[in-house]
Motif scaffolding. Structure first.
Motif, PDB file in Angstrom:
ATOM      1  N   MET A 189      -4.583 -27.064  -2.321  1.00  0.00           N
ATOM      2  CA  MET A 189      -4.295 -26.694  -1.183  1.00  0.00           C
ATOM      3  C   MET A 189      -2.689 -26.842  -1.010  1.00  0.00           C
ATOM      4  N   SER A 190      -2.319 -27.301  -1.410  1.00  0.00           N
ATOM      5  CA  SER A 190      -0.573 -27.762  -0.329  1.00  0.00           C
ATOM      6  C   SER A 190       0.211 -26.965  -1.496  1.00  0.00           C
ATOM      7  N   ASP A 191      -0.033 -26.894  -2.626  1.00  0.00           N
ATOM      8  CA  ASP A 191       0.513 -25.742  -3.182  1.00  0.00           C
ATOM      9  C   ASP A 191       1.177 -24.424  -2.908  1.00  0.00           C
ATOM     10  N   ILE A 192      -0.425 -23.947  -2.496  1.00  0.00           N
ATOM     11  CA  ILE A 192      -1.152 -22.747  -2.062  1.00  0.00           C
ATOM     12  C   ILE A 192      -0.314 -22.133  -0.473  1.00  0.00           C
ATOM     13  N   LEU A 193       0.043 -23.341   0.538  1.00  0.00           N
ATOM     14  CA  LEU A 193       0.149 -23.599   1.840  1.00  0.00           C
ATOM     15  C   LEU A 193       2.200 -23.646   1.958  1.00  0.00           C
ATOM     16  N   LEU A 194       2.329 -24.044   0.724  1.00  0.00           N
ATOM     17  CA  LEU A 194       4.117 -23.593   0.930  1.00  0.00           C
ATOM     18  C   LEU A 194       4.343 -22.530   0.022  1.00  0.00           C
ATOM     19  N   SER A 195       3.703 -22.399  -1.113  1.00  0.00           N
ATOM     20  CA  SER A 195       3.829 -20.709  -1.543  1.00  0.00           C
ATOM     21  C   SER A 195       3.770 -19.831  -0.003  1.00  0.00           C
ATOM     22  N   ALA A 196       2.873 -20.218   0.665  1.00  0.00           N
ATOM     23  CA  ALA A 196       2.543 -18.810   1.682  1.00  0.00           C
ATOM     24  C   ALA A 196       3.944 -18.970   3.327  1.00  0.00           C
ATOM     25  N   VAL A 197       4.403 -20.084   3.226  1.00  0.00           N
ATOM     26  CA  VAL A 197       5.590 -20.308   4.009  1.00  0.00           C
ATOM     27  C   VAL A 197       6.836 -19.422   2.991  1.00  0.00           C
ATOM     28  N   PHE A 198       6.930 -20.430   1.847  1.00  0.00           N
ATOM     29  CA  PHE A 198       8.273 -19.158   1.447  1.00  0.00           C
ATOM     30  C   PHE A 198       8.272 -17.804   1.261  1.00  0.00           C
ATOM     31  N   THR A 199       6.575 -17.213   0.964  1.00  0.00           N
ATOM     32  CA  THR A 199       6.197 -15.901   1.104  1.00  0.00           C
ATOM     33  C   THR A 199       6.628 -14.762   2.747  1.00  0.00           C
ATOM     34  N   ALA A 200       6.149 -15.902   3.244  1.00  0.00           N
ATOM     35  CA  ALA A 200       6.914 -15.484   4.899  1.00  0.00           C
ATOM     36  C   ALA A 200       8.011 -15.070   5.026  1.00  0.00           C
ATOM     37  N   PHE A 201       9.258 -16.281   4.387  1.00  0.00           N
ATOM     38  CA  PHE A 201      10.466 -15.677   4.555  1.00  0.00           C
ATOM     39  C   PHE A 201      10.713 -14.892   4.050  1.00  0.00           C
ATOM     40  N   THR A 202      10.582 -14.315   2.603  1.00  0.00           N
ATOM     41  CA  THR A 202      10.767 -13.341   2.327  1.00  0.00           C
ATOM     42  C   THR A 202      10.289 -12.074   3.023  1.00  0.00           C
ATOM     43  N   MET A 203       8.933 -11.629   3.332  1.00  0.00           N
ATOM     44  CA  MET A 203       8.521 -10.918   3.668  1.00  0.00           C
ATOM     45  C   MET A 203       9.509 -10.437   5.204  1.00  0.00           C
ATOM     46  N   VAL A 204       9.775 -11.340   5.648  1.00  0.00           N
ATOM     47  CA  VAL A 204      10.507 -11.011   7.581  1.00  0.00           C
ATOM     48  C   VAL A 204      12.102  -9.819   6.768  1.00  0.00           C
ATOM     49  N   ARG A 205      12.439 -11.312   5.698  1.00  0.00           N
ATOM     50  CA  ARG A 205      13.479 -10.307   5.454  1.00  0.00           C
ATOM     51  C   ARG A 205      13.645  -9.019   4.944  1.00  0.00           C
ATOM     52  N   VAL A 206      12.477  -8.421   3.962  1.00  0.00           N
ATOM     53  CA  VAL A 206      11.579  -7.040   3.359  1.00  0.00           C
ATOM     54  C   VAL A 206      11.885  -6.753   4.289  1.00  0.00           C
TER      55      VAL A 206
ATOM     56  N   ASP B 160      -5.521 -20.039  -8.603  1.00  0.00           N
ATOM     57  CA  ASP B 160      -5.080 -18.912  -8.432  1.00  0.00           C
ATOM     58  C   ASP B 160      -2.872 -18.371  -8.270  1.00  0.00           C
ATOM     59  N   PHE B 161      -2.673 -17.642  -8.957  1.00  0.00           N
ATOM     60  CA  PHE B 161      -1.324 -17.188  -8.714  1.00  0.00           C
ATOM     61  C   PHE B 161      -1.878 -16.216  -7.940  1.00  0.00           C
ATOM     62  N   ILE B 162      -2.250 -15.464  -8.171  1.00  0.00           N
ATOM     63  CA  ILE B 162      -1.759 -14.314  -7.497  1.00  0.00           C
ATOM     64  C   ILE B 162      -2.632 -13.973  -6.292  1.00  0.00           C
ATOM     65  N   VAL B 163      -3.908 -14.017  -6.269  1.00  0.00           N
ATOM     66  CA  VAL B 163      -4.505 -14.210  -5.044  1.00  0.00           C
ATOM     67  C   VAL B 163      -3.608 -15.495  -3.688  1.00  0.00           C
ATOM     68  N   GLY B 164      -3.353 -16.318  -4.339  1.00  0.00           N
ATOM     69  CA  GLY B 164      -2.672 -17.124  -3.368  1.00  0.00           C
ATOM     70  C   GLY B 164      -1.335 -16.095  -2.781  1.00  0.00           C
ATOM     71  N   GLY B 165      -0.690 -15.704  -4.197  1.00  0.00           N
ATOM     72  CA  GLY B 165       0.628 -14.492  -3.701  1.00  0.00           C
ATOM     73  C   GLY B 165      -0.313 -13.876  -2.319  1.00  0.00           C
ATOM     74  N   VAL B 166      -0.886 -13.505  -3.122  1.00  0.00           N
ATOM     75  CA  VAL B 166      -1.275 -11.397  -2.409  1.00  0.00           C
ATOM     76  C   VAL B 166      -1.951 -12.377  -0.587  1.00  0.00           C
ATOM     77  N   THR B 167      -2.338 -13.234  -1.117  1.00  0.00           N
ATOM     78  CA  THR B 167      -2.461 -14.129   0.693  1.00  0.00           C
ATOM     79  C   THR B 167      -1.400 -14.512   1.030  1.00  0.00           C
ATOM     80  N   GLY B 168      -0.556 -14.875   0.830  1.00  0.00           N
ATOM     81  CA  GLY B 168       0.316 -15.167   1.539  1.00  0.00           C
ATOM     82  C   GLY B 168       1.180 -13.637   2.096  1.00  0.00           C
ATOM     83  N   ILE B 169       1.602 -12.642   1.151  1.00  0.00           N
ATOM     84  CA  ILE B 169       1.760 -11.134   1.278  1.00  0.00           C
ATOM     85  C   ILE B 169       1.015 -10.964   2.779  1.00  0.00           C
TER      86      ILE B 169
END
Length: 80
Positions: A1-18, A54-63
């Motif tokens: 669970m902590s892996d997906i939360l950390l990934s979601a936070v970093f993905t939010a930085f990227t999405m705001v930048r884009v 799951d790497f793909i689902v976690g990334g899509v969830t963050g995006i």
């Protein structure tokens, strides 16, 4: 669970930048993007806990979560 939360936070930085530009000029979008990504990750864990690793689902969830948070924030500002 902590892996997906950390990934979601970093993905939010990227999405705001884009989508919105520099997050230093738009901290409100960074906050809503992080909040949306975390809520998306928590909803994923609540309904489908097997997809936490799951790497793909976690990334899509963050995006999608960060985009949804920013879109909801824009909609609320548009109504005011």
């Amino acid at each position: 669970m902590s892996d997906i939360l950390l990934s979601a936070v970093f993905t939010a930085f990227t999405m705001v930048r884009v989508i919105k530009g520099s997050w230093l000029r738009n901290p409100q979008y960074l906050a809503t993007g992080i909040l949306g990504a975390v809520v998306g990750a928590l909803l994923l864990h609540a309904y489908w806990p097997a997809y936490d690793d799951d790497f793909i689902v976690g990334g899509v969830t963050g995006i999608f979560g960060s985009w949804a948070g920013m879109a909801l924030f824009d909609a609320i500002l548009g109504m005011a």
